[in-house]
Design a protein around this motif. Structure first.
Motif, PDB file in Angstrom:
ATOM      1  N   TRP A 130       6.194   4.907  13.795  1.00 31.74           N
ATOM      2  CA  TRP A 130       5.474   4.346  12.661  1.00 31.74           C
ATOM      3  C   TRP A 130       5.596   5.267  11.459  1.00 31.74           C
ATOM      4  O   TRP A 130       5.999   6.430  11.574  1.00 31.74           O
ATOM      5  CB  TRP A 130       3.991   4.134  12.991  1.00 31.74           C
ATOM      6  CG  TRP A 130       3.297   5.330  13.582  1.00 31.74           C
ATOM      7  CD1 TRP A 130       3.023   5.541  14.909  1.00 31.74           C
ATOM      8  CD2 TRP A 130       2.821   6.498  12.898  1.00 31.74           C
ATOM      9  NE1 TRP A 130       2.401   6.755  15.084  1.00 31.74           N
ATOM     10  CE2 TRP A 130       2.266   7.357  13.871  1.00 31.74           C
ATOM     11  CE3 TRP A 130       2.818   6.899  11.570  1.00 31.74           C
ATOM     12  CZ2 TRP A 130       1.703   8.605  13.556  1.00 31.74           C
ATOM     13  CZ3 TRP A 130       2.254   8.141  11.237  1.00 31.74           C
ATOM     14  CH2 TRP A 130       1.711   8.967  12.216  1.00 31.74           C
ATOM     15  N   SER A 131       5.232   4.735  10.330  1.00 33.20           N
ATOM     16  CA  SER A 131       5.146   5.543   9.120  1.00 33.20           C
ATOM     17  C   SER A 131       3.928   5.078   8.335  1.00 33.20           C
ATOM     18  O   SER A 131       3.635   3.881   8.294  1.00 33.20           O
ATOM     19  CB  SER A 131       6.414   5.379   8.275  1.00 33.20           C
ATOM     20  OG  SER A 131       6.304   6.095   7.064  1.00 33.20           O
ATOM     21  N   VAL A 132       3.206   6.021   7.759  1.00 32.71           N
ATOM     22  CA  VAL A 132       2.101   5.703   6.861  1.00 32.71           C
ATOM     23  C   VAL A 132       2.551   6.082   5.454  1.00 32.71           C
ATOM     24  O   VAL A 132       2.944   7.224   5.204  1.00 32.71           O
ATOM     25  CB  VAL A 132       0.810   6.457   7.237  1.00 32.71           C
ATOM     26  CG1 VAL A 132      -0.320   6.090   6.281  1.00 32.71           C
ATOM     27  CG2 VAL A 132       0.407   6.133   8.664  1.00 32.71           C
ATOM     28  N   ALA A 133       2.500   5.127   4.561  1.00 26.63           N
ATOM     29  CA  ALA A 133       3.022   5.329   3.208  1.00 26.63           C
ATOM     30  C   ALA A 133       2.120   4.648   2.188  1.00 26.63           C
ATOM     31  O   ALA A 133       1.182   3.922   2.543  1.00 26.63           O
ATOM     32  CB  ALA A 133       4.444   4.773   3.115  1.00 26.63           C
ATOM     33  N   ILE A 134       2.406   4.878   0.927  1.00 26.31           N
ATOM     34  CA  ILE A 134       1.693   4.203  -0.159  1.00 26.31           C
ATOM     35  C   ILE A 134       2.258   2.803  -0.330  1.00 26.31           C
ATOM     36  O   ILE A 134       3.473   2.608  -0.366  1.00 26.31           O
ATOM     37  CB  ILE A 134       1.853   4.965  -1.487  1.00 26.31           C
ATOM     38  CG1 ILE A 134       1.267   6.376  -1.380  1.00 26.31           C
ATOM     39  CG2 ILE A 134       1.194   4.194  -2.642  1.00 26.31           C
ATOM     40  CD1 ILE A 134       1.620   7.264  -2.568  1.00 26.31           C
ATOM     41  N   ALA A 135       1.368   1.829  -0.449  1.00 24.82           N
ATOM     42  CA  ALA A 135       1.779   0.457  -0.731  1.00 24.82           C
ATOM     43  C   ALA A 135       1.025  -0.049  -1.954  1.00 24.82           C
ATOM     44  O   ALA A 135      -0.092   0.396  -2.249  1.00 24.82           O
ATOM     45  CB  ALA A 135       1.508  -0.442   0.463  1.00 24.82           C
ATOM     46  N   TYR A 136       1.633  -0.991  -2.664  1.00 23.09           N
ATOM     47  CA  TYR A 136       1.032  -1.561  -3.872  1.00 23.09           C
ATOM     48  C   TYR A 136       1.592  -2.953  -4.085  1.00 23.09           C
ATOM     49  O   TYR A 136       2.611  -3.327  -3.501  1.00 23.09           O
ATOM     50  CB  TYR A 136       1.305  -0.671  -5.087  1.00 23.09           C
ATOM     51  CG  TYR A 136       2.783  -0.516  -5.405  1.00 23.09           C
ATOM     52  CD1 TYR A 136       3.380  -1.285  -6.406  1.00 23.09           C
ATOM     53  CD2 TYR A 136       3.588   0.369  -4.689  1.00 23.09           C
ATOM     54  CE1 TYR A 136       4.736  -1.177  -6.681  1.00 23.09           C
ATOM     55  CE2 TYR A 136       4.940   0.485  -4.955  1.00 23.09           C
ATOM     56  CZ  TYR A 136       5.506  -0.287  -5.945  1.00 23.09           C
ATOM     57  OH  TYR A 136       6.849  -0.182  -6.219  1.00 23.09           O
ATOM     58  N   ASP A 137       0.931  -3.735  -4.914  1.00 19.60           N
ATOM     59  CA  ASP A 137       1.392  -5.072  -5.260  1.00 19.60           C
ATOM     60  C   ASP A 137       2.262  -4.978  -6.503  1.00 19.60           C
ATOM     61  O   ASP A 137       1.781  -4.596  -7.578  1.00 19.60           O
ATOM     62  CB  ASP A 137       0.202  -6.004  -5.503  1.00 19.60           C
ATOM     63  CG  ASP A 137       0.612  -7.470  -5.621  1.00 19.60           C
ATOM     64  OD1 ASP A 137       1.642  -7.740  -6.277  1.00 19.60           O
ATOM     65  OD2 ASP A 137      -0.091  -8.330  -5.064  1.00 19.60           O
ATOM     66  N   THR A 138       3.529  -5.295  -6.370  1.00 21.00           N
ATOM     67  CA  THR A 138       4.473  -5.119  -7.481  1.00 21.00           C
ATOM     68  C   THR A 138       4.155  -6.025  -8.667  1.00 21.00           C
ATOM     69  O   THR A 138       4.566  -5.738  -9.795  1.00 21.00           O
ATOM     70  CB  THR A 138       5.911  -5.388  -7.010  1.00 21.00           C
ATOM     71  OG1 THR A 138       6.001  -6.731  -6.516  1.00 21.00           O
ATOM     72  CG2 THR A 138       6.303  -4.429  -5.905  1.00 21.00           C
ATOM     73  N   GLN A 139       3.430  -7.119  -8.437  1.00 23.90           N
ATOM     74  CA  GLN A 139       3.099  -8.028  -9.533  1.00 23.90           C
ATOM     75  C   GLN A 139       1.791  -7.669 -10.228  1.00 23.90           C
ATOM     76  O   GLN A 139       1.526  -8.145 -11.336  1.00 23.90           O
ATOM     77  CB  GLN A 139       3.019  -9.469  -9.019  1.00 23.90           C
ATOM     78  CG  GLN A 139       4.363 -10.054  -8.625  1.00 23.90           C
ATOM     79  CD  GLN A 139       4.326 -11.551  -8.438  1.00 23.90           C
ATOM     80  OE1 GLN A 139       3.292 -12.113  -8.053  1.00 23.90           O
ATOM     81  NE2 GLN A 139       5.431 -12.231  -8.710  1.00 23.90           N
ATOM     82  N   LYS A 140       0.980  -6.851  -9.572  1.00 23.65           N
ATOM     83  CA  LYS A 140      -0.324  -6.507 -10.138  1.00 23.65           C
ATOM     84  C   LYS A 140      -0.375  -5.110 -10.737  1.00 23.65           C
ATOM     85  O   LYS A 140      -1.307  -4.781 -11.470  1.00 23.65           O
ATOM     86  CB  LYS A 140      -1.410  -6.645  -9.067  1.00 23.65           C
ATOM     87  CG  LYS A 140      -1.618  -8.077  -8.592  1.00 23.65           C
ATOM     88  CD  LYS A 140      -2.665  -8.164  -7.503  1.00 23.65           C
ATOM     89  CE  LYS A 140      -2.851  -9.613  -7.042  1.00 23.65           C
ATOM     90  NZ  LYS A 140      -3.813  -9.723  -5.910  1.00 23.65           N
ATOM     91  N   LEU A 141       0.615  -4.290 -10.432  1.00 25.18           N
ATOM     92  CA  LEU A 141       0.632  -2.920 -10.928  1.00 25.18           C
ATOM     93  C   LEU A 141       1.837  -2.737 -11.838  1.00 25.18           C
ATOM     94  O   LEU A 141       2.979  -2.761 -11.382  1.00 25.18           O
ATOM     95  CB  LEU A 141       0.699  -1.938  -9.748  1.00 25.18           C
ATOM     96  CG  LEU A 141       0.105  -0.544  -9.958  1.00 25.18           C
ATOM     97  CD1 LEU A 141      -1.352  -0.623 -10.386  1.00 25.18           C
ATOM     98  CD2 LEU A 141       0.222   0.265  -8.677  1.00 25.18           C
ATOM     99  N   ALA A 142       1.555  -2.586 -13.141  1.00 21.07           N
ATOM    100  CA  ALA A 142       2.634  -2.490 -14.118  1.00 21.07           C
ATOM    101  C   ALA A 142       3.460  -1.228 -13.922  1.00 21.07           C
ATOM    102  O   ALA A 142       4.685  -1.229 -14.066  1.00 21.07           O
ATOM    103  CB  ALA A 142       2.052  -2.520 -15.531  1.00 21.07           C
TER     104      ALA A 142
END
Length: 349
Positions: A130-142
């Protein structure tokens, strides 16, 4: 991979194991416990259902959040109603030392030579990388984050952050956010000053943290807009993205390690459990699993068969390992209990 090949190819192994383990008749109602969500659904497709069909035995699923206290009570009282559990490396090693898990005979199980280093252990067989990483919504975060320093920078990127409610992972991420190099994280964390530094950095972010406890929550929170970014298991984000969600992942600074299958001491279905572990280590089964959710396979032959489009989501792909941090299991075995106690006290304030 063809399901009939998987089924018929496994029968000779089943018979060999059954003879070697002294019981050719599989016991009914073995309970396998995982972490739920998309990961366990993938296990059902790749492992649970095909194994039950090939072994002609019954398998019941359950889920938990890694509560070792519950397993310890089972072992101490002799009331063991679980059989196989998915477990993180430090918890496996501590529990093995305490006699909570059955020892595995790798000469009988087989395939140890096909597995990646540290996959075939005395009390456990690696289920996935497994890997734990940073995730974000590409459409909501400019402005996309590129590091844990960005994750901590609430002025640059305002909004709530999701973090798992445990010390493990978060202390490493806090030090990376504070400028510690990947190769020095555990060196720093091995000192009292380093631990204080990590907690001080977490305290800076604490007012902006939304704690997650189930692996499915981060992707759900991102999609709902509850958090602007979150730590998450990479496979969960990959599965969501493959299903159409606009989620992105930051691989540099990610932390990777292995979960294991372990058999609880006192299980009434030990032979069946060992046959299940042998089944789950087959390359065909592991390829099918990674096709369902892109965690890293533990069988090297399975890794070699992955399609390049799928490999981009797999934490053990070379491009994703660049700048990543390997979990120091020995550190968490030695210090995990005290650090989790300190973390729980800190989080409750």
């Amino acid at each position: 991979m063809k399901s009939n090949t998987l089924k018929h190819g496994f029968y000779p192994l089943l018979l060999t194991l059954a003879i070697g383990l002294g019981n050719a008749q599989a016991a009914p109602e073995m309970v396998v416990v995982g972490y739920g969500g998309a990961g366990q659904k993938a296990q059902d497709v790749a492992f649970f259902q095909p194994f039950s069909q090939a072994d002609q035995s019954k398998l019941i699923q359950s889920e938990y959040n890694g509560e070792m206290a519950r397993i310890k009570v089972m072992v101490d009282t002799g009331n063991v109603d679980w059989d196989v559990v998915q477990i993180e490396g430090p918890d496996l090693m501590r529990g093995c030392d305490e006699g909570m898990y059955e020892r595995l005979d790798w000469k009988t199980l087989g395939r140890a030579e096909q597995l990646i280093p540290e996959a075939a252990l005395e009390c456990g067989s690696a289920a996935l990388v497994w890997s734990v990483a940073i995730a974000y919504d590409t459409q909501k975060l400019a402005q996309a984050p590129t590091s844990w320093a960005d994750f901590w920078d609430v002025q640059k990127i305002p909004g709530k952050r999701g973090l798992r409610k445990r010390a493990v992972y978060n202390l490493e991420f806090a030090l990376l956010a504070d400028g510690v190099k990947v190769e020095d994280v555990y060196k720093v964390l091995s000192t009292p000053q380093g631990v204080d530094r990590a907690f001080a950095k977490l305290t800076e972010l604490k007012p902006h943290i939304q704690w997650w406890e189930a692996g499915a929550q981060p992707a759900q929170w991102l999609t709902a807009g509850d958090v602007v970014m979150t730590s998450t298991y990479s496979g969960r984000v990959a599965a969501a993205a493959q299903s159409g969600s606009h989620l992105g992942q930051v691989w540099p600074g990610s932390l990777y390690g292995m979960d294991y299958w372990a058999i609880i001491k006192g299980s009434k279905h030990v032979d069946q459990a060992k046959r299940f572990i042998a089944f789950a280590n087959q390359p065909d089964a592991q390829v099918k699993y990674v096709e369902q959710i892109p965690y890293g396979p533990t069988n090297t032959q399975a890794a070699a068969r992955l399609d390049s489009k799928l490999a981009q989501w797999v934490p053990t792909s070379p491009q994703n390992l660049a700048g990543a941090l390997s979990m120091n299991v020995a550190f968490w075995v030695d210090h995990g209990e005290e650090l989790e106690e300190r973390f729980n006290a800190w989080a409750s304030k």
